[in-house]
Design a protein around this motif. Structure first.
Motif: not given
Length: 168
Positions: A48-49, A67-72, A94-95, A150-156
């Protein structure tokens, strides 16, 4: 409990760590150096990075159990996706994790600029009342042009509409 081992390299909230510890051995080695990560990674099933750790092809080639790399966080630009694919390592992120915080910061900065808050603060600290000089602009009625929603633009955009702005 399984024998899975997870390495966290850039820190993770204790709540998240405790969830992971319920089913794996978790080691938090915040601020691990790249060369130390290269030597340690063969012992781990998960990584996890955040944004600091660069997960390169040599690291993944050394990761015989990984097996898996998680990007926090949102992006995965610090992870070599082609190398992960070659090694059959799953990448997850975690988009929407920081979308609200970034949207709120964006509005905080917009308000700071529109109302000249740093100048007003400095004046107050000098014992000056700059009210007449600081009658600047309001966000209400202004047009906010955005490229991408995107997610951030929608919130703005939601916040801009709440301020009475026109969003294009």
């Amino acid at each position: 409990m399984t024998n899975y081992k997870i390495l966290i390299t850039d820190g993770l909230d204790e709540t998240g760590q405790s969830i992971l510890r319920a089913s794996a051995i978790v080691e938090d080695r915040k601020d691990i150096l790249a060369e130390d990560l290269l030597n340690a990674i063969p012992d781990y099933d998960g990584l996890i990075v955040r944004g600091r750790t660069k997960v390169t092809a040599p690291i993944m080639e050394a990761a015989s159990r990984l097996k898996v790399i998680g990007r926090a966080g949102v992006g995965v630009d610090n992870i070599d996706l082609e190398a992960a694919k070659k090694q059959n390592i799953t990448i997850v992120n975690a988009p929407i994790s920081t979308s609200l915080a970034v949207a709120e910061l964006t509005f905080g900065l917009m308000l700071t600029l529109a109302r000249e808050i740093p100048r007003a603060d400095a004046g107050m600290k000098q014992g000056k009342w700059l009210k007449k000089e600081l009658e600047r602009t309001e966000l209400y009625g202004k047009t906010l042009c955005m490229v991408g929603l995107g997610n951030i633009g929608t919130e703005i955009a939601k916040r801009a509409l709440a301020f009475g702005m026109k969003v294009v």
